[in-house]
Design a protein around this motif. Structure first.
Motif, PDB file in Angstrom:
ATOM      1  N   PRO A 158       0.832  -1.209   0.000  1.00  0.00           N
ATOM      2  CA  PRO A 158       0.000   0.000   0.000  1.00  0.00           C
ATOM      3  C   PRO A 158       0.864   1.256   0.000  1.00  0.00           C
ATOM      4  N   ALA A 159       0.226   2.404  -0.091  1.00  0.00           N
ATOM      5  CA  ALA A 159       0.956   3.667  -0.126  1.00  0.00           C
ATOM      6  C   ALA A 159       1.710   3.895   1.177  1.00  0.00           C
ATOM      7  N   GLY A 160       2.887   4.482   1.063  1.00  0.00           N
ATOM      8  CA  GLY A 160       3.696   4.840   2.223  1.00  0.00           C
ATOM      9  C   GLY A 160       4.568   6.025   1.882  1.00  0.00           C
ATOM     10  N   ASN A 161       5.075   6.702   2.892  1.00  0.00           N
ATOM     11  CA  ASN A 161       5.972   7.835   2.664  1.00  0.00           C
ATOM     12  C   ASN A 161       7.377   7.289   2.441  1.00  0.00           C
ATOM     13  N   GLN A 162       7.787   7.223   1.177  1.00  0.00           N
ATOM     14  CA  GLN A 162       9.047   6.595   0.812  1.00  0.00           C
ATOM     15  C   GLN A 162      10.198   7.580   0.680  1.00  0.00           C
ATOM     16  N   ASP A 163       9.911   8.884   0.823  1.00  0.00           N
ATOM     17  CA  ASP A 163      10.977   9.885   0.766  1.00  0.00           C
ATOM     18  C   ASP A 163      10.666  10.989   1.772  1.00  0.00           C
ATOM     19  N   PRO A 166       5.804  15.201   1.827  1.00  0.00           N
ATOM     20  CA  PRO A 166       4.604  14.725   2.529  1.00  0.00           C
ATOM     21  C   PRO A 166       3.732  13.776   1.716  1.00  0.00           C
ATOM     22  N   ALA A 167       3.949  13.673   0.404  1.00  0.00           N
ATOM     23  CA  ALA A 167       3.103  12.815  -0.434  1.00  0.00           C
ATOM     24  C   ALA A 167       3.428  11.342  -0.193  1.00  0.00           C
ATOM     25  N   LEU A 168       2.436  10.487  -0.444  1.00  0.00           N
ATOM     26  CA  LEU A 168       2.618   9.043  -0.311  1.00  0.00           C
ATOM     27  C   LEU A 168       2.955   8.435  -1.666  1.00  0.00           C
ATOM     28  N   GLU A 169       3.747   7.357  -1.628  1.00  0.00           N
ATOM     29  CA  GLU A 169       4.184   6.702  -2.860  1.00  0.00           C
ATOM     30  C   GLU A 169       3.805   5.224  -2.870  1.00  0.00           C
ATOM     31  N   TYR A 170       3.627   4.718  -4.081  1.00  0.00           N
ATOM     32  CA  TYR A 170       3.516   3.289  -4.351  1.00  0.00           C
ATOM     33  C   TYR A 170       4.749   2.863  -5.136  1.00  0.00           C
ATOM     34  N   ALA A 171       5.063   1.565  -5.111  1.00  0.00           N
ATOM     35  CA  ALA A 171       6.225   1.070  -5.851  1.00  0.00           C
ATOM     36  C   ALA A 171       5.933  -0.316  -6.403  1.00  0.00           C
ATOM     37  N   GLY A 172       6.502  -0.609  -7.564  1.00  0.00           N
ATOM     38  CA  GLY A 172       6.368  -1.928  -8.166  1.00  0.00           C
ATOM     39  C   GLY A 172       7.398  -2.099  -9.265  1.00  0.00           C
ATOM     40  N   VAL A 194       9.932   0.946  -9.658  1.00  0.00           N
ATOM     41  CA  VAL A 194       9.386   2.221 -10.113  1.00  0.00           C
ATOM     42  C   VAL A 194       8.431   2.774  -9.059  1.00  0.00           C
ATOM     43  N   PHE A 195       8.531   4.079  -8.798  1.00  0.00           N
ATOM     44  CA  PHE A 195       7.729   4.731  -7.761  1.00  0.00           C
ATOM     45  C   PHE A 195       6.726   5.695  -8.399  1.00  0.00           C
ATOM     46  N   TYR A 196       5.511   5.673  -7.856  1.00  0.00           N
ATOM     47  CA  TYR A 196       4.453   6.590  -8.282  1.00  0.00           C
ATOM     48  C   TYR A 196       3.948   7.336  -7.055  1.00  0.00           C
ATOM     49  N   GLU A 197       3.732   8.635  -7.238  1.00  0.00           N
ATOM     50  CA  GLU A 197       3.360   9.513  -6.133  1.00  0.00           C
ATOM     51  C   GLU A 197       1.898   9.926  -6.266  1.00  0.00           C
ATOM     52  N   GLN A 198       1.196   9.933  -5.140  1.00  0.00           N
ATOM     53  CA  GLN A 198      -0.200  10.353  -5.121  1.00  0.00           C
ATOM     54  C   GLN A 198      -0.253  11.871  -4.968  1.00  0.00           C
ATOM     55  N   THR A 199      -0.703  12.583  -6.017  1.00  0.00           N
ATOM     56  CA  THR A 199      -0.701  14.040  -6.034  1.00  0.00           C
ATOM     57  C   THR A 199      -2.104  14.558  -6.326  1.00  0.00           C
ATOM     58  N   SER A 200      -2.269  15.881  -6.260  1.00  0.00           N
ATOM     59  CA  SER A 200      -3.562  16.488  -6.583  1.00  0.00           C
ATOM     60  C   SER A 200      -3.893  16.339  -8.063  1.00  0.00           C
ATOM     61  N   ARG A 246      12.343  -2.461   2.282  1.00  0.00           N
ATOM     62  CA  ARG A 246      12.283  -1.102   2.836  1.00  0.00           C
ATOM     63  C   ARG A 246      10.946  -0.438   2.487  1.00  0.00           C
ATOM     64  N   VAL A 247      10.491  -0.617   1.244  1.00  0.00           N
ATOM     65  CA  VAL A 247       9.195  -0.066   0.831  1.00  0.00           C
ATOM     66  C   VAL A 247       8.078  -0.621   1.705  1.00  0.00           C
ATOM     67  N   LYS A 248       8.098  -1.918   1.952  1.00  0.00           N
ATOM     68  CA  LYS A 248       7.036  -2.541   2.748  1.00  0.00           C
ATOM     69  C   LYS A 248       7.070  -2.069   4.197  1.00  0.00           C
ATOM     70  N   ARG A 249       8.264  -1.904   4.748  1.00  0.00           N
ATOM     71  CA  ARG A 249       8.353  -1.405   6.132  1.00  0.00           C
ATOM     72  C   ARG A 249       7.761  -0.006   6.231  1.00  0.00           C
ATOM     73  N   ARG A 250       8.084   0.847   5.290  1.00  0.00           N
ATOM     74  CA  ARG A 250       7.583   2.223   5.335  1.00  0.00           C
ATOM     75  C   ARG A 250       6.088   2.295   5.063  1.00  0.00           C
ATOM     76  N   ALA A 251       5.558   1.277   4.403  1.00  0.00           N
ATOM     77  CA  ALA A 251       4.114   1.216   4.176  1.00  0.00           C
ATOM     78  C   ALA A 251       3.389   0.510   5.316  1.00  0.00           C
ATOM     79  N   GLY A 252       4.147   0.058   6.318  1.00  0.00           N
ATOM     80  CA  GLY A 252       3.530  -0.587   7.473  1.00  0.00           C
ATOM     81  C   GLY A 252       3.165  -2.025   7.259  1.00  0.00           C
ATOM     82  N   ARG A 253       3.843  -2.709   6.311  1.00  0.00           N
ATOM     83  CA  ARG A 253       3.548  -4.127   6.072  1.00  0.00           C
ATOM     84  C   ARG A 253       4.656  -4.997   6.636  1.00  0.00           C
TER      85      ARG A 253
END
Length: 253
Positions: A158-163, A166-172, A194-200, A246-253
């Protein structure tokens, strides 16, 4: 000779994610629209599972914000449930129909409905590409219409703060790994995380974070697409495993 390879922490048993009757689970009531976590497979000595119910012609998946998905033509493929037709609806009104691809709902956090600003949404679903690796598809819904679509990797968490922003990111990543020998050295392909950021403005490629992470994995950045024409030492797979963890830890998984 090519041999398929999947990083150990990204491998998921088909039995765990299989929905025996191809019936999608109900998304969470609050936050992102998603499927409930799959139930664990019983141990071999426990009570036997009930026989799967027959496939039905149509399944409805309610989402938030008045959206829903209608799935048709459910079937089993390699132990996974896929559907031959997808409809996107808003308040009962048909927005989009696709019968060219097969869709699946075997990952625990798909489908995802991401509100951006007023009357603007991104809807993520999973497209079946077996025996290869499935990929995600983003439908850009703007002012009550599907304004476009884009294929993305299936996200590993799921989304997590990877950097640091303040925006949350997904990765795959795009593909299963394949290995081959060249001059007695095992090699694999360039398969970036690859990382994608959730933006307005919706879900957007985070090019800066993608570049930074893949420089750590590969030593240099070769873009955000899978490339079999750039052989890499198999040792990079371990570094990719570390980054995914690392991505999963930051996403709380």
């Amino acid at each position: 000779m090519y041999a398929p390879y999947s990083p150990k922490i990204l491998f998921a048993s088909g039995a765990i994610f299989m929905l025996a009757n191809c019936e999608p689970r109900t998304p969470a009531a609050a936050g992102e629209a998603r499927l409930a976590q799959p139930e664990a497979v019983p141990a071999a000595d426990s009570a036997p599972l009930p026989a799967p119910r027959p496939l039905v012609a149509v399944r409805e998946v309610p989402l938030t914000e008045g959206f829903s998905l209608r799935l048709k033509g459910g079937k089993q493929v390699d132990g996974f449930c896929v559907y031959e037709a997808l409809q996107i609806r808003k308040d009962g009104r048909l927005l989009w129909t696709d019968t060219a691809d097969e869709y699946e709902f075997n990952e625990p956090f798909y489908p995802l409905l991401l509100p951006n600003t007023a009357r603007r949404y991104d809807l993520l679903v999973e497209v079946n590409r077996r025996p290869g690796m499935s990929h995600g598809r983003v439908f850009r819904i703007r002012d009550g219409k599907v304004a476009g679509r884009e294929d993305v990797p299936v996200f590993v968490a799921p989304a997590g703060n990877q950097d640091q922003d303040p925006a949350l990111e997904y990765a795959g990543y795009w593909s299963f790994f394949e290995t081959w020998d060249e001059q007695q050295q095992p090699l694999t392909s360039y398969n970036p995380l690859v990382f994608y950021e959730q933006t307005s403005r919706g879900l957007q490629l985070d090019s800066a974070l993608t570049r930074q992470v893949n420089q750590r994995i590969y030593g240099q950045y070769h873009g955000f697409r899978f490339r079999q024409d750039l052989p890499q030492p198999v040792s990079i797979v371990g570094r990719l495993d570390d980054e995914v963890a690392r991505v999963k830890r930051r996403a709380g998984r």
